[in-house]
Design a protein around this motif. Structure first.
Motif, mmCIF file in Angstrom:
data_model
loop_
_atom_site.group_PDB
_atom_site.id
_atom_site.type_symbol
_atom_site.label_atom_id
_atom_site.label_comp_id
_atom_site.label_asym_id
_atom_site.label_seq_id
_atom_site.Cartn_x
_atom_site.Cartn_y
_atom_site.Cartn_z
ATOM 1 N N TYR A 152 -16.156 -20.324 21.807
ATOM 2 C CA TYR A 152 -15.962 -20.700 23.206
ATOM 3 C C TYR A 152 -17.271 -20.994 23.938
ATOM 4 O O TYR A 152 -17.282 -21.100 25.163
ATOM 5 N N ASN A 153 -18.354 -21.152 23.191
ATOM 6 C CA ASN A 153 -19.651 -21.510 23.779
ATOM 7 C C ASN A 153 -20.029 -20.626 24.972
ATOM 8 O O ASN A 153 -20.453 -21.114 26.017
ATOM 9 N N ASN A 154 -19.841 -19.345 24.799
ATOM 10 C CA ASN A 154 -20.160 -18.337 25.814
ATOM 11 C C ASN A 154 -19.368 -18.485 27.114
ATOM 12 O O ASN A 154 -19.772 -17.959 28.141
ATOM 13 N N LYS A 155 -18.239 -19.172 27.051
ATOM 14 C CA LYS A 155 -17.364 -19.301 28.221
ATOM 15 C C LYS A 155 -15.940 -18.974 27.778
ATOM 16 O O LYS A 155 -15.179 -19.862 27.393
ATOM 17 N N LYS A 159 -17.001 -10.699 21.054
ATOM 18 C CA LYS A 159 -18.266 -11.269 21.532
ATOM 19 C C LYS A 159 -18.698 -12.431 20.626
ATOM 20 O O LYS A 159 -19.164 -13.464 21.104
ATOM 21 N N GLU A 160 -18.529 -12.242 19.329
ATOM 22 C CA GLU A 160 -18.861 -13.323 18.393
ATOM 23 C C GLU A 160 -17.942 -14.522 18.610
ATOM 24 O O GLU A 160 -18.388 -15.669 18.584
ATOM 25 N N LYS A 161 -16.678 -14.263 18.834
ATOM 26 C CA LYS A 161 -15.724 -15.340 19.105
ATOM 27 C C LYS A 161 -16.140 -16.094 20.370
ATOM 28 O O LYS A 161 -16.124 -17.333 20.404
ATOM 29 N N ILE A 163 -8.903 -4.632 26.801
ATOM 30 C CA ILE A 163 -10.011 -4.003 27.537
ATOM 31 C C ILE A 163 -11.334 -4.686 27.201
ATOM 32 O O ILE A 163 -12.132 -4.993 28.097
ATOM 33 N N ALA A 164 -11.568 -4.926 25.916
ATOM 34 C CA ALA A 164 -12.808 -5.598 25.518
ATOM 35 C C ALA A 164 -12.890 -6.986 26.146
ATOM 36 O O ALA A 164 -13.971 -7.423 26.570
ATOM 37 N N SER A 165 -11.766 -7.671 26.249
ATOM 38 C CA SER A 165 -11.735 -9.007 26.858
ATOM 39 C C SER A 165 -12.112 -8.953 28.332
ATOM 40 O O SER A 165 -12.701 -9.902 28.860
ATOM 41 N N LEU A 166 -11.757 -7.863 28.994
ATOM 42 C CA LEU A 166 -12.151 -7.710 30.402
ATOM 43 C C LEU A 166 -13.673 -7.693 30.544
ATOM 44 O O LEU A 166 -14.229 -8.288 31.469
ATOM 45 N N PHE A 167 -14.336 -7.001 29.633
ATOM 46 C CA PHE A 167 -15.786 -6.922 29.672
ATOM 47 C C PHE A 167 -16.465 -8.232 29.272
ATOM 48 O O PHE A 167 -17.555 -8.523 29.730
ATOM 49 N N LEU A 168 -15.804 -8.989 28.414
ATOM 50 C CA LEU A 168 -16.431 -10.180 27.851
ATOM 51 C C LEU A 168 -16.060 -11.489 28.548
ATOM 52 O O LEU A 168 -16.682 -12.511 28.288
ATOM 53 N N ARG A 169 -15.066 -11.459 29.401
ATOM 54 C CA ARG A 169 -14.648 -12.708 30.052
ATOM 55 C C ARG A 169 -15.808 -13.280 30.864
ATOM 56 O O ARG A 169 -16.633 -12.557 31.412
ATOM 57 N N SER A 170 -15.830 -14.578 30.897
ATOM 58 C CA SER A 170 -16.876 -15.257 31.665
ATOM 59 C C SER A 170 -16.562 -15.169 33.143
ATOM 60 O O SER A 170 -15.413 -15.316 33.555
ATOM 61 N N LYS A 171 -17.584 -14.915 33.909
ATOM 62 C CA LYS A 171 -17.428 -14.849 35.354
ATOM 63 C C LYS A 171 -17.437 -16.277 35.906
ATOM 64 O O LYS A 171 -18.163 -17.125 35.425
ATOM 65 N N LYS A 172 -16.652 -16.497 36.946
ATOM 66 C CA LYS A 172 -16.589 -17.864 37.506
ATOM 67 C C LYS A 172 -17.684 -18.125 38.481
ATOM 68 O O LYS A 172 -18.315 -17.416 39.068
#
Length: 163
Positions: free
Chosen positions: A65-68, A58-60, A154-163
């Motif tokens: 990645y500017n929240n994206k 989440k910090e990364k 798994i964590a990346s699935l939750f944190l990925r930005s939605k399109k």
């Protein structure tokens, strides 16, 4: 290395978490008095481990990645984090089993070979070959990599930005 400063920071935090967890296990008796409960309760470590991966990624996402962040970007960061954790895990294992709980291996070998609570015992030779510092260091590296990569995915699935 600046590109990986967040992963390095979270690696150090994760190793401190591992050490704190071991101190907690030792303090409540899972390394001696309640060794029969060790296998059950040590697996609960997955919960704070996942939280640490989540917070690190989440910090990364926020600062790099500017929240994206795509799933791939998060996954790669999780792999890097897992790699760094795997590198430091032998040091954590050494500290745990030489300082925090120096009698752990003798205690668990005794339990696995002689406890009346078990319906199936292992031989002394098998127990000694599995429950030792070298074996746990190797397991720490490989479980750090494998479980870390899965956790990062798994964590990346939750944190990925939605399109």
């Amino acid at each position: 290395m600046k590109n990986y400063s967040i992963e390095i920071k979270w690696t150090l935090r994760f190793i401190l978490l591992v050490l704190a967890w071991a101190i907690g296990e030792k303090f409540i008796g899972l390394h001696d008095q309640y060794i029969d409960q060790y296998a059950l309760y040590t697996n609960l470590f997955a919960i704070p481990a996942f939280c640490f991966y989540y917070l690190g990624l989440k910090e990364k996402k926020k600062y790099v990645y500017n929240n994206k962040m795509t799933w791939t970007q998060g996954f790669v960061s999780g792999v890097v984090l897992s790699f760094f954790i795997a590198l430091l895990m032998p040091i954590a294992q050494f500290i745990i089993y030489k300082s925090i709980s120096p009698n752990f291996f003798e205690t668990i070998i005794e339990y696995k070979t002689k406890s009346p609570l078990l319906t199936r015992h292992v031989t002394l030779k098998d127990a000694q070959s599995y429950f030792n510092l070298k074996s746990y260091m190797i397991q720490g590296v490989f479980s750090g990599l494998s479980m870390g990569i899965i956790t990062g995915a798994i964590a990346s699935l939750f944190l990925r930005s939605k399109k």
